[in-house]
Design an enzyme around this catalytic site. Structure first.
Site, mmCIF file in Angstrom:
data_model
loop_
_atom_site.group_PDB
_atom_site.id
_atom_site.type_symbol
_atom_site.label_atom_id
_atom_site.label_comp_id
_atom_site.label_asym_id
_atom_site.label_seq_id
_atom_site.Cartn_x
_atom_site.Cartn_y
_atom_site.Cartn_z
ATOM 1 C CE LYS A 39 -4.221 1.638 2.316
ATOM 2 N NZ LYS A 39 -5.326 1.275 3.220
ATOM 3 C CD GLU A 65 -19.639 -1.567 8.851
ATOM 4 O OE1 GLU A 65 -19.786 -2.701 8.325
ATOM 5 O OE2 GLU A 65 -18.844 -0.728 8.398
ATOM 6 N NE ARG A 91 -20.899 -2.764 5.382
ATOM 7 C CZ ARG A 91 -20.869 -3.412 4.217
ATOM 8 N NH1 ARG A 91 -21.468 -2.874 3.170
ATOM 9 N NH2 ARG A 91 -20.259 -4.556 4.098
#
Lengths: 586, 586
Positions: B244, B329, B357
């Site tokens: 990343k 979530e 969610r």
């Protein structure tokens, strides 16, 4: 007799193996007897008798905390925690719910009824324990069918990082409600074949310790293992292989049929039928007929094919145009969007209460992308399921606040069929159809050749002064309430709004010419529902509006008629309230 | 220069390895340059340059279909599919969104912005392909952070049962937005260490074929592997290890900081600050201070600790009272319920859009059980995020139709802090708090010593004829609109409703004595919102009601001021509309 003397788990701690064997036999008979008369879940409970005895022999509930997934397998647990009478005496059958219930006993920690929640709930109990510095065991019991739900998998992942006690009893009977589906089940089968040695192990891949118990209906083997892991200092999965329906031959042989029932003849194995559902029959016959020539049509189930009226034979008939994704409503909704994007029309059917599990996927995966998916929303309305965990009264607020989604509530079989046909043929919108309850089959609402003109309500009788809009099932009540008002000399307009996701503003405006009171009827909660939209439309005007619907509350195992009366939803009450309001207008 | 000549993936198919190397360098520079000026996601895109080149070299998009998870890593893909100008010319920076977008290109299949959806969406594309009998490759690109979401895991399970082509590119950079959390990540690390040989492999445990690619930023290695799996006849996971932020030193060194940004100085690595958020500061300081003496308090994040104002240092300060469950979530909400049941007060903070969610978990796991959990709902209101996938305008309908949940909208930092304190101290209710936007910090709404008297609204100015109720952020607009009306000689009543989950019926009834028009203002969709409840309350009466709020629609990257104007939500418009309506009443 053992069972009737058991008031708490303490009473079985000193039992011998022989005692436990006899107890198990008693419990099994009690389950069969009670379910045969009262209805309920059969297979899941028969399979979990021995494990429940073993758990309560080894662990000290309620200090040690056992959480059941779905909790439809909790009957043996209830029998051992002071509620045996509810399984022995017909007059006490109604004393307990079909799920764990903290109001009944300190041995129950959550009201549970949806799937795949036990691991997450247990992870919270465990984390709180660690913060408080106490040392009880936390045990989560989860069936293999439940493992396909995202919440359970998220729970496994979190637990895989926790470094303290949490014991997961994975109850593997190789069966969901229907057969199991998904890649993990191929691998569970290999774990069973290899006595837990197969390397591709979901639990170990989530960072969890693991133990395999081949004879999950052998109380003594389970006790040995539970004793060994009691007070363990890290999370572990105990993979327990059980036989769903064990002890009742028909249930062992046909696991899907005997998952739950309304009652049955023990001797013959003849079940009390669920009664016909002309809507499910219509869905099945429409889809199966169309699938023969339309290969761009697919039916998606999330472990409950009954919502299509799909028996095992009909699923076979649908062939590869039928997909069961397991208990995974999120996957079902998003997969549907993908199919629609690639030129196949998907129909996803599930009950209103389970559709809640895909709220974000309906909004994001389907509706932002405006892909033509058809959702069949079954068992909506307070006259459907009445367990607090299975209420069908929140669908209208949930679905009608999502842009792009068209939500329709037909009122008859003919209208339902026409709307289903229209939805599958169109390519413009995601559409949800509120499948009426089976007792409401005929209405005078005319069937349209197309529903392309969105939000067009149907005036089925033109009167004056008062207009009643009856949503879906409540359209039938609207007609009856109108008849009562007719007896009082009022000729009220009757409207089937049909579209719940938007208002027929043209019609509502026209009503202002010759009407002074608009009445809405719906069988879900008022908050965020259809009636409030109508009230808001007329807010700035002189039109008076009355909304009939349910107060926002969670009610468990209510009497449907009583609930209707409490909420003034009977035809007589509505007529009377409307009459009173109208008289005051004069 | 390569990039500016690329109009479609066809243009790179004949590139040499040397060409590709130079192209990658150009793309990387373009990403850094554009994000430094325009803002956006940096780390995820820098890490996926080579994989994007390899994908478009080997596969034939759009016939072969690539689905990106979250799609914040799609900049390189956009550059290679006819949109390079949007990354090269500042005047075209705004031509493209930050996510895949079918309106921009036939190479994009879905508007995506929430996490963990790509596998499910791709499974639908693949199933539709099989039903249609075509043979394209379906590719899903998913980052490791996304793998912790239940929808992705459900997707893996379904794909594990599919017997046809589906290629999952698992982009493993060992980083979510913040650090990764969960048991699966321990095992992914071991897979990296063992070059994919470690047996406890999530993908194989889901029944999937698997391949490990150690050098995920080596275009040539990727091309070799992709060529080998192209047209494969079964699903496979390609586990690609990438870095990343590769190519921009600060981003390589601090992955969390450089996940996304609003712009930065390339030379110094100095980011444009997000501006202060006094609400997040209040949350962090309140919680951290309290955690020092209250060990029965916990903060739960679902991969976005910023919603607590928790920097890495502050997370360390919170110690084991802070839990990050990953992008999960559902787990966060249900775990919170478990913690509350076992005597610890959990606070779960997430943005309004991501809270969607956990709809079913809020309803079932938390609210049916009525466990005292505090939800902090951040970035709610149309003035928050404006990407179509990240709208904060649906929270009021979603949360206020759930029984037992108390939803409060404070209007100032002081009021927010008082409500947060009250919520954590009480044990009666699940509570959600709508965290105001950072530009609305002060109001004249008095802080209460307790909020135990539910649904009590606050009258902050008593006038007559007209009452304006301004929800949360819109309370500030209510005051300004009232000032405009004052200029016209109207002394209007100003009300902070505070409670959104129920009405102050006593106050609303009192208003009827001396008011003829009630006005509601909210910054979310009107459908199912607060205003409709007020309109329904007054439906049967002579009170006139006007609801101001948003039309129900999905809008992408709107200008906030323009959207306000379209919906008549500016203070001037409100004052003018109310004035007109009032004049007509006379």
């Amino acid at each position: 007799m053992y069972l009737e003397k058991i008031n708490s788990p303490e009473d079985i701690k000193q039992y011998t193996a022989q005692d436990r064997k006899k107890l198990a036999e008693e419990m099994r008979q009690a389950i069969i007897q009670r379910v045969s008369v009262h209805g309920g879940h059969l297979g899941p409970d028969l399979g979990f008798v021995e494990a429940s005895i073993a758990l309560h022999t080894v662990f000290n509930s309620p200090e040690d905390k056992i959480v059941f997934d779905v909790s439809h397998q909790c009957y043996p647990h209830k029998m051992l925690t002071g509620r045996s009478q509810a399984y022995l005496s017909p007059e006490h059958y109604d004393d307990v719910s079909g799920y764990t219930n903290p109001d009944e006993s300190e041995h129950d920690f959550f009201n549970v009824g949806h799937t795949s929640t036990s691991l997450s709930l247990a992870s919270g109990l465990a984390k709180a324990r660690d913060l408080k510095g106490t040392h009880e065991n936390i045990i989560a019991v989860i069936g293999d069918g439940s493992m396909s739900g995202g919440e359970a998998l998220e729970g496994l992942d979190t637990i895989g990082e926790m470094g303290t006690n949490l014991i997961i009893v994975f109850n593997d009977n190789n069966q969901s409600i229907a057969e199991v589906h998904g890649g993990m089940y191929k691998q569970f089968a290999k774990l069973r074949e290899t006595h837990g040695q197969y390397p591709h192990n979901l639990f170990r891949a989530m960072g969890l310790d693991y133990r395999f118990v081949e004879h999950g209906n052998d109380t003594e083997e389970l006790i040995r293992v539970f004793r060994e892991v009691k007070d363990i200092d890290h999370p572990i999965v105990i993979h327990v292989v059980t036989r769903k329906g064990l002890g009742y031959k028909p249930a062992e042989e046909n696991k899907e049929k005997w998952h739950s029932c309304r009652g049955f003849n023990i001797a013959t194995g003849e079940k009390i039928g669920k009664g016909p559902n002309p809507y499910f029959d219509t869905t099945a016959s429409y889809l199966l007929h169309r699938m023969k020539w339309d290969h761009r049509l697919a039916a998606i189930a999330a472990a409950t094919p009954s919502n299509f009226g799909f028996t095992p034979d009909k699923r076979k008939e649908a062939g590869n145009q039928y997909i069961d994704v397991g208990i995974a409503e999120e996957q079902a909704a998003a997969m549907a969007s993908g199919m629609a994007k690639n030129g196949v029309h998907p129909v996803f059917a599930t009950s209103a209460t389970f559709l809640q599990r895909a709220y974000d996927q309906i909004s994001q995966d389907v509706c932002i992308n405006n892909n033509p998916v058809t959702f069949l929303v079954t068992w909506a309305g307070f006259e459907a399921m009445n367990d607090v965990t299975h209420l069908g009264i929140f669908d209208i607020p949930m679905l009608t606040s999502i842009p792009n989604l068209i939500y329709l509530a037909p009122t008859s079989v003919a209208e339902y069929r026409a709307i289903l046909d229209w939805s599958i043929n169109q390519k413009e919108h995601p559409v949800a159809i509120r499948v009426p309850l089976p007792m409401f089959t005929d209405s005078d609402s005319p069937v349209q050749s197309s529903y392309d003109r969105l939000n067009q309500s149907l005036v089925t009788h033109s009167g004056k002064d008062i207009a009643i809009l009856g949503v879906g099932n409540m359209y039938h009540v609207a007609r009856k309430a109108a008849a009562h008002l007719k007896d009082k000399g009022l000729d009220v307009t009757i409207i089937n709004p049909l579209f719940l996701s938007g208002l027929d503003t043209q019609l509502l405006t026209q009503l202002m010419d010759s009407h002074r009171l608009v009445v809405t009827l719906e069988d879900g909660v008022l908050d965020g529902g259809f009636g409030e939209k109508v009230a808001a439309f007329y807010g700035p005007t002189t039109m008076r509006v009355m909304n009939f619907g349910l107060k926002k509350e969670f009610r468990d195992r209510y009497d449907r008629q009583e609930l209707a009366q409490e909420n003034h939803l009977t035809e007589e009450q509505i007529a009377s309230d409307v009459w009173d309001a109208f008289c005051q207008l004069k």
